[in-house]
Design an enzyme around this catalytic site. Structure first.
Site, PDB file in Angstrom:
ATOM      1  N   ASN A 165      10.223  -9.034 -38.209  1.00 38.06           N
ATOM      2  CA  ASN A 165       9.399  -8.212 -37.307  1.00 38.06           C
ATOM      3  C   ASN A 165      10.089  -8.005 -35.968  1.00 38.06           C
ATOM      4  O   ASN A 165      10.113  -6.901 -35.416  1.00 38.06           O
ATOM      5  CB  ASN A 165       8.051  -8.892 -37.054  1.00 38.06           C
ATOM      6  CG  ASN A 165       7.096  -8.787 -38.222  1.00 38.06           C
ATOM      7  OD1 ASN A 165       7.348  -8.065 -39.175  1.00 38.06           O
ATOM      8  ND2 ASN A 165       5.999  -9.517 -38.149  1.00 38.06           N
ATOM      9  N   ARG A 215      10.340   5.465 -41.815  1.00 41.62           N
ATOM     10  CA  ARG A 215      11.396   4.664 -41.201  1.00 41.62           C
ATOM     11  C   ARG A 215      11.928   3.580 -42.137  1.00 41.62           C
ATOM     12  O   ARG A 215      11.172   2.829 -42.731  1.00 41.62           O
ATOM     13  CB  ARG A 215      10.889   4.027 -39.906  1.00 41.62           C
ATOM     14  CG  ARG A 215      11.967   3.284 -39.138  1.00 41.62           C
ATOM     15  CD  ARG A 215      11.400   2.607 -37.915  1.00 41.62           C
ATOM     16  NE  ARG A 215      11.002   3.579 -36.924  1.00 41.62           N
ATOM     17  CZ  ARG A 215       9.853   3.532 -36.267  1.00 41.62           C
ATOM     18  NH1 ARG A 215       8.982   2.582 -36.523  1.00 41.62           N
ATOM     19  NH2 ARG A 215       9.567   4.432 -35.358  1.00 41.62           N
ATOM     20  N   HIS A 274       1.503  10.756 -44.149  1.00 42.40           N
ATOM     21  CA  HIS A 274       1.282   9.322 -44.286  1.00 42.40           C
ATOM     22  C   HIS A 274       0.156   9.031 -45.279  1.00 42.40           C
ATOM     23  O   HIS A 274      -0.108   7.882 -45.608  1.00 42.40           O
ATOM     24  CB  HIS A 274       0.945   8.742 -42.901  1.00 42.40           C
ATOM     25  CG  HIS A 274       0.842   7.262 -42.847  1.00 42.40           C
ATOM     26  ND1 HIS A 274      -0.349   6.601 -42.610  1.00 42.40           N
ATOM     27  CD2 HIS A 274       1.774   6.294 -43.010  1.00 42.40           C
ATOM     28  CE1 HIS A 274      -0.143   5.305 -42.615  1.00 42.40           C
ATOM     29  NE2 HIS A 274       1.130   5.076 -42.860  1.00 42.40           N
ATOM     30  N   TYR A 307       0.227  -6.599 -49.968  1.00 45.59           N
ATOM     31  CA  TYR A 307      -0.581  -5.868 -48.992  1.00 45.59           C
ATOM     32  C   TYR A 307      -2.022  -5.791 -49.489  1.00 45.59           C
ATOM     33  O   TYR A 307      -2.271  -5.453 -50.645  1.00 45.59           O
ATOM     34  CB  TYR A 307      -0.070  -4.429 -48.817  1.00 45.59           C
ATOM     35  CG  TYR A 307       1.193  -4.266 -48.006  1.00 45.59           C
ATOM     36  CD1 TYR A 307       2.097  -5.321 -47.842  1.00 45.59           C
ATOM     37  CD2 TYR A 307       1.509  -3.047 -47.419  1.00 45.59           C
ATOM     38  CE1 TYR A 307       3.259  -5.160 -47.117  1.00 45.59           C
ATOM     39  CE2 TYR A 307       2.673  -2.872 -46.683  1.00 45.59           C
ATOM     40  CZ  TYR A 307       3.543  -3.934 -46.543  1.00 45.59           C
ATOM     41  OH  TYR A 307       4.691  -3.777 -45.822  1.00 45.59           O
ATOM     42  N   ARG A 362      -5.592  -6.058 -37.303  1.00 45.15           N
ATOM     43  CA  ARG A 362      -4.537  -7.004 -37.667  1.00 45.15           C
ATOM     44  C   ARG A 362      -3.426  -7.060 -36.618  1.00 45.15           C
ATOM     45  O   ARG A 362      -2.936  -8.111 -36.248  1.00 45.15           O
ATOM     46  CB  ARG A 362      -3.918  -6.604 -39.013  1.00 45.15           C
ATOM     47  CG  ARG A 362      -2.856  -7.575 -39.503  1.00 45.15           C
ATOM     48  CD  ARG A 362      -1.906  -6.922 -40.483  1.00 45.15           C
ATOM     49  NE  ARG A 362      -0.929  -6.073 -39.827  1.00 45.15           N
ATOM     50  CZ  ARG A 362      -0.490  -4.925 -40.308  1.00 45.15           C
ATOM     51  NH1 ARG A 362      -0.955  -4.461 -41.442  1.00 45.15           N
ATOM     52  NH2 ARG A 362       0.413  -4.223 -39.653  1.00 45.15           N
TER      53      ARG A 362
END
Length: 685
Positions: free
Chosen positions: A47, A401, A431, A464, A560
């Site tokens: 991250n 990305r 998206h 996920y 989140r």
């Protein structure tokens, strides 16, 4: 009383660090098994790398804007960057403590030893020498630098190097650590019950004298450079955008430096030399530990075979209807069908596409792909549909990305097979996670839709937390058909009344829904907004939420990631309470629930309340129209709201305090509680 503007919004990049701190908390939480805590260290590290490559890079670009313009726009990149560096240093110290004081001792307690070169015994030294000769040496590309001469040093993005110093202070060397070719960890032969592992770095460190046999080595320091991840594409888009992106990808490896991470034991004179060689500013230098790229802990070997060191597997739950259905079209036509990942298998999505590809009555398949997986059942079925003469339209997002190259490559494969492939529009990303299948039934075209919160990717569906619904509801499928026509250039606007589609109607409809709650609160009716999303950044939406809070609307949020809204401020946001759940799986779903005077309205889909999702992306937010699914989504949402194990409070102090369980409350770890809930609800017994 209204708060000054600077006290109304958090800076997104600073609050994002608060999210990454929650990831670090998971690495320290002994409720998680040892190897999974190591994975949280890897996630934290990964991250942070992306953060410096993208967000900090943008702050650096802002510094190039004229000071007078920055002042007008209230841009303060230097101040924000300094605050970021300060917080990152603090978190890296926490990271080092977790690694050294918890992870390493607990590995040893399980007879797994991570050895440094100084502790190799004679057998291990001999092994290291052989391993170096046979596996490492051929991949090395050492650079010897004479500091008395003009030098231009280039380091690749995110590649580990050793900076080597010598007795002759006019010399330095840079040696690449070939992780990609050799892997990061090397396992020594087991002795009795001991499992001994070493870093590739340590074997190279042990043998480095062989590369410079005529020089006295005085220091070996690990370094890593992060570079700007954005693509440098002109504002004037000529030709095919996908081609321009494809050509620009190479620039990602030599973009502007954003951070040099270096071993903090490096002496100041050496620190100054490498900074000068790389033409970096002081703010670009980030001291760290002996090792970098802890994202490699994703691949840390487990020679022990001890299952207690890992999360226990949660077998995918069978869907009550789809599990026993041989005809998904019939099942969906009878009733909407909901899926919840990772608790249920992505196989259901793949089987639907497989059935559509083989079905003689299916004429068209349209799908949007944001992050295309490597070869999968889904992509194979789409190829098969083309072989079977179906009209296949694939919208490939060329600007996702870090997935640009793979996405464009898949787009070309689909084109070669005869698909109608559409790539990104300039300045707009697609998206949305949508699919539409058209089928001829009794001389009528029947549409079947899939709308989800997560990508069409079997691998990520296992980690996920996402939601999706199959539907043949004409109110939804007709509007989704129009959206695909917009993407294909046949229509300019989708003219939707039920779906919320960005950038056409999402902002306006959410605004109406919030204002409706404000009016109800003022009329003395119960007024409540419950919203779950990944991030909250849009200032207009935040101001609306502040206004709703001031009017007495109860606002309960699950976020989140980062939020620019400041909750719990008297006379501004005292009716807003936010928690964040970070646990075994990545919370990724978006659900929006409005009280609506007792006639609740619920929506779900791909969009967060961020400006880019509302104004600059094609997003689809769908109402939940099926009563059973509405109740199922609401139950899941309520379980998450009651989490008192992995939920942290996002308060105005950004303290990341865990929600405390009251004495009379049951313990709720929401991800496991949702699994149990779905297991019971979808049982076929």
């Amino acid at each position: 009383m209204s708060q000054p503007n600077e006290n109304r919004f958090r800076h997104r990049d600073l609050n994002w660090l608060s999210f990454n701190e929650r990831v670090l908390q998971e690495a320290a939480d002994k409720l998680n098994p040892l190897y999974d805590r190591m994975k949280f260290l890897a996630i934290f590290s990964s991250n942070l790398d992306e953060y410096f490559r993208v967000r900090v890079s943008q702050l650096r670009q802002m510094k190039r804007v004229k000071k007078s313009i920055r002042k007008k726009l209230a841009l303060k990149p230097s101040r924000i960057t300094k605050q970021i560096i300060e917080e990152v240093k603090k978190q890296q110290n926490q990271f080092g403590d977790i690694y050294k004081k918890q992870i390493i001792p607990e590995l040893a307690a399980n007879n797994i030893f991570l050895l440094e070169a100084d502790h190799y015994d004679q057998k291990q030294k001999a092994f290291a020498e052989d391993y170096f000769k046979e596996n490492i040496q051929q991949h090395l590309d050492p650079i010897l630098i004479n500091l008395n001469e003009e030098n231009e040093l280039f380091l690749k993005n995110s590649i580990l190097y050793f900076l080597v110093t010598f007795k002759d202070e006019n010399k330095l060397a840079i040696v690449n650590i070939p992780v990609e070719e050799c892997g990061r960890f090397v396992t020594f032969k087991d002795e009795a019950d001991k499992h001994q592992i070493t870093y590739l770095d340590e074997i190279l460190r042990h043998q480095l004298f062989k590369i410079f046999p005529e020089s006295d080595i005085t220091g070996i320091y690990e370094i890593k450079l992060s570079r700007d991840a954005e693509l440098y594409i002109d504002d004037i888009y000529e030709g095919v955008l996908a081609e321009k992106i494809y050509e620009s990808l190479k620039q990602r490896t030599d973009g502007q430096p954003t951070r040099l991470l270096y071993d903090a034991s490096m002496p100041d004179p050496v620190h100054r030399k490498i900074r000068k060689l790389l033409k970096l500013g002081k703010i670009d230098m980030m001291p760290g530990g002996k090792y970098h790229n802890f994202k490699d802990f994703f691949t840390f070997p487990d020679p022990s075979g001890n299952s207690d060191l890992h999360f226990k597997k949660l077998p995918p739950l069978p869907h009550k209807t789809l599990e026993k259905s041989n005809d998904y079209f019939k099942s969906i036509l009878e009733k909407d069908q909901a899926l919840h990942f990772p608790f249920m298998s992505f196989d259901y999505v793949e089987k639907f596409v497989e059935q559509a590809a083989a079905d003689d009555q299916v004429t068209d398949i349209s799908i949007s792909l944001y992050r295309v997986a490597d070869e999968s059942k889904l992509t194979n079925s789409l190829m098969q549909a083309l072989e079977n003469g179906k009209n296949v339209t694939v919208f490939v997002e060329a600007k996702a990305r870090f997935d640009e190259e793979n996405n464009i490559s898949w787009g070309r494969k689909f084109e070669e097979k005869g698909a109608h492939v559409i790539y990104s529009f300039p300045k707009v990303k697609v998206h949305s996670k949508i699919m539409l299948v058209k089928r001829q039934e009794n001389d009528e075209t029947v549409r079947y839709a899939y709308i989800g919160t997560g990508n069409f990717n079997a691998e990520t569906s296992e980690i996920y937390c996402d939601h999706a619904i199959f539907t043949a509801n004409k109110l939804i499928t007709k509007e989704l058909d129009r959206l695909f026509k917009v993407l294909e250039g046949e229509l300019i606007i989708p003219r939707e009344k039920n779906l919320l589609i960005s950038p056409f109607s999402t902002r306006q409809e959410f605004t109406k829904l919030i204002y409706n709650e404000i009016e109800n609160a003022r009329d003395g009716k119960k007024a409540k907004i419950t919203a779950k999303m990944n991030s909250l950044e849009d200032e207009e939406m935040i101001e609306l939420l502040y206004r709703a809070s001031e009017a007495g609307v109860e606002i309960r949020m699950l976020i989140r990631g980062f939020t620019c809204l400041i909750p719990g401020v008297e006379e501004m946001s005292e009716n807003i309470y936010i928690t964040s759940v970070v646990d075994r799986f990545l919370e990724h779903g978006r659900i929006y629930l409005f009280e609506n005077g007792g006639d609740e309205k619920m929506f779900y889909g791909s969009a967060d309340w961020m400006s880019r999702n509302l104004d600059r992306r094609i997003e689809v937010i769908s109402p939940v129209l099926d009563e059973d699914i509405f109740n199922e989504f609401k139950d899941i949402l309520n379980i998450q709201l009651r989490d008192n194990v992995k939920a942290r409070i996002q308060d105005k102090e950004e303290s990341n305090t865990y929600v405390q369980k009251e004495d009379d409350e049951e313990t709720v770890r929401s991800q496991y509680a949702i699994y149990d809930y779905l297991k019971e609800k979808h049982s076929n017994d």
